[in-house]
Design a protein around this motif. Sequence first.
Motif, short mmCIF file in Angstrom:
data_model
loop_
_atom_site.label_atom_id
_atom_site.label_comp_id
_atom_site.label_asym_id
_atom_site.label_seq_id
_atom_site.Cartn_x
_atom_site.Cartn_y
_atom_site.Cartn_z
N UNK A 206 8.41 42.04 -38.33
CA UNK A 206 9.45 42.55 -39.21
C UNK A 206 9.83 44.01 -38.82
N UNK A 207 8.99 44.72 -38.22
CA UNK A 207 9.17 46.23 -37.71
C UNK A 207 10.18 45.94 -36.49
N UNK A 208 9.88 45.13 -35.52
CA UNK A 208 10.82 44.98 -34.42
C UNK A 208 12.26 44.76 -35.04
N UNK A 209 12.36 43.78 -36.13
CA UNK A 209 13.75 43.32 -36.62
C UNK A 209 14.29 44.85 -37.17
N UNK A 210 13.58 45.47 -37.82
CA UNK A 210 14.01 46.72 -38.36
C UNK A 210 14.45 47.74 -37.27
N UNK A 211 13.60 47.38 -36.17
CA UNK A 211 14.10 48.69 -35.19
C UNK A 211 15.59 48.31 -34.70
N UNK A 212 16.07 46.86 -34.41
CA UNK A 212 17.22 46.53 -33.83
C UNK A 212 18.13 46.80 -34.79
N UNK A 213 17.87 46.62 -36.30
CA UNK A 213 18.92 47.10 -37.24
C UNK A 213 19.07 48.52 -37.51
N UNK A 214 18.21 49.34 -37.13
CA UNK A 214 18.52 50.70 -37.17
C UNK A 214 19.42 50.91 -36.23
N UNK A 246 13.61 53.27 -31.19
CA UNK A 246 12.53 53.10 -30.10
C UNK A 246 11.19 53.51 -30.80
N UNK A 247 11.02 54.28 -31.70
CA UNK A 247 9.85 54.68 -32.26
C UNK A 247 9.19 53.53 -33.13
N UNK A 248 10.11 52.94 -33.85
CA UNK A 248 9.84 51.77 -34.65
C UNK A 248 9.39 50.54 -33.76
N UNK A 249 10.03 50.19 -32.79
CA UNK A 249 9.67 49.10 -31.90
C UNK A 249 8.49 49.40 -31.08
N UNK A 250 8.17 50.52 -30.50
CA UNK A 250 7.11 50.84 -29.95
C UNK A 250 5.96 50.98 -30.90
N UNK A 251 6.04 51.65 -32.03
CA UNK A 251 4.76 51.56 -33.06
C UNK A 251 4.24 50.18 -33.44
N UNK A 252 5.44 49.27 -33.58
CA UNK A 252 4.99 47.87 -33.70
C UNK A 252 4.28 47.27 -32.77
N UNK A 253 4.67 47.61 -31.59
CA UNK A 253 4.02 46.97 -30.48
C UNK A 253 2.46 47.63 -30.33
N UNK A 254 2.57 48.74 -30.58
CA UNK A 254 1.16 49.44 -30.41
C UNK A 254 0.19 48.87 -31.87
N UNK A 255 0.73 48.70 -32.64
CA UNK A 255 0.06 47.95 -33.88
C UNK A 255 -0.51 46.65 -33.45
N UNK A 256 0.17 46.17 -32.97
CA UNK A 256 -0.09 44.55 -32.34
C UNK A 256 -1.31 44.53 -31.57
N UNK A 257 -1.19 45.49 -30.57
CA UNK A 257 -2.00 45.79 -29.56
C UNK A 257 -3.44 46.26 -29.95
N UNK A 258 -3.25 47.14 -30.97
CA UNK A 258 -4.53 47.86 -31.76
C UNK A 258 -5.12 46.53 -32.44
#
Length: 400
Positions: A206-214, A246-258
């Motif tokens: 959902x975060x990645x979708x939000x990043x694209x939407x923004x 970019x911040x939302x997309x990157x943050x979503x990816x970091x959350x998944x790695x964490x």
Amino acid sequence: MNDTEGRAPERPKPKPDDQPRGGILMGRPFGVPVYVTPSWFLVAALITWIFGSRLADVLPDLGATRYLLAFSFAVAFYGSVLVHELAHTVVGLRYKLGVRRIQLQFLGGVSEIEKEADRPWREFWLAFVGPLLSLLLGGAFWLGLRAVEPATVPGVLLAGLMVSNLVVAAFNLLPGLPLDGGRMLRAVVWALTGNPMKGTLAAVWVGRALAVAVVLGLPIFSSSQDIERSTTEAMVDGVLAAVLGFIIWQGAGNSLRNARLKEVLPRLKVRELARRSIDVPADTPLGEAMRRAREAHAGAIVVVDGRGEPIAVVKESAVSAVPEHRRPWIAVTAVSRDLEPGLTVPVDLAGEQILDTLRRAPATEYLVVRPDGTVYGVLSLTDLERRLTAALLGRAAGAD
């Protein structure tokens, strides 16, 4: 704009008081240091310019003073952001999760919470309390606005702070990581399925979708609201949308790695990670010590004193920096690190205990000892990082 994501277990760092500040220390509410990063001054200047330009239409008699008022708004707005972050901090401390620090930076604030919540409802409340405080602040400024004339300095400030706090609350309630709403969505899915990873995956996508939407939607929405915007304003909106996306997309990816790292950590054991080592006296030439290590099929060298007690560990990076033809003429002590407090770790360490122990005394090599104090081997930080990276890449190949 605000991120309460607990920091992932990562390369060991110094304790908070020992690491680079990365900003100006503003105080320690509840014992937690609050820093303002240099990037804040950039966004404060941007807010001052944009808000000051708009004030010319509302309060034309102010003249150049409007920029001082605009800067005051920027400071007050970040004061509101600080309250938002302090709400996360108070709940984090209440749940004994630990809060490393708060940073006010380019696009808001970050509460660096050290541990993950152990229950979904705690995760939900930890995330929700920030937007809740922003909503309450917006309501308080609205009540204040009712008591003054709108077309006055207090009226303009209160209106700006009311709108900005409501925007912060609404933005952070969007249900995608790394936003607070994403943490709330993760908690709900976690509670329903009993699996925190499923909650993380749902909130990440959902975060990645939000990043694209923004990125795509914010410039279009802005232009639809004001068709007479200048080219500069359109560029600012486009850049802001790109940065936010970019911040939302990157943050979503970091959350998944964490989250994946949290799954991998329990399987890590010092006993399995430690390299076999050999002992050599302090005056042994490096070339000779390396020859003995090769013959013993050992991956590390421990320096011992005259009684056979370990006193130092040879640093792999220092050895690599010595040309091969110089190694017979250099003693191992020249490329070793003394065994200071914290550089000796027990062999039975596992999981997050490894990272917690290594954070307290950052180094590249650690002496591993058995319960009776005898040497088991050497733990190399490079090996730990390699194991974590391999585990994460393996998960990434089979997940998503």
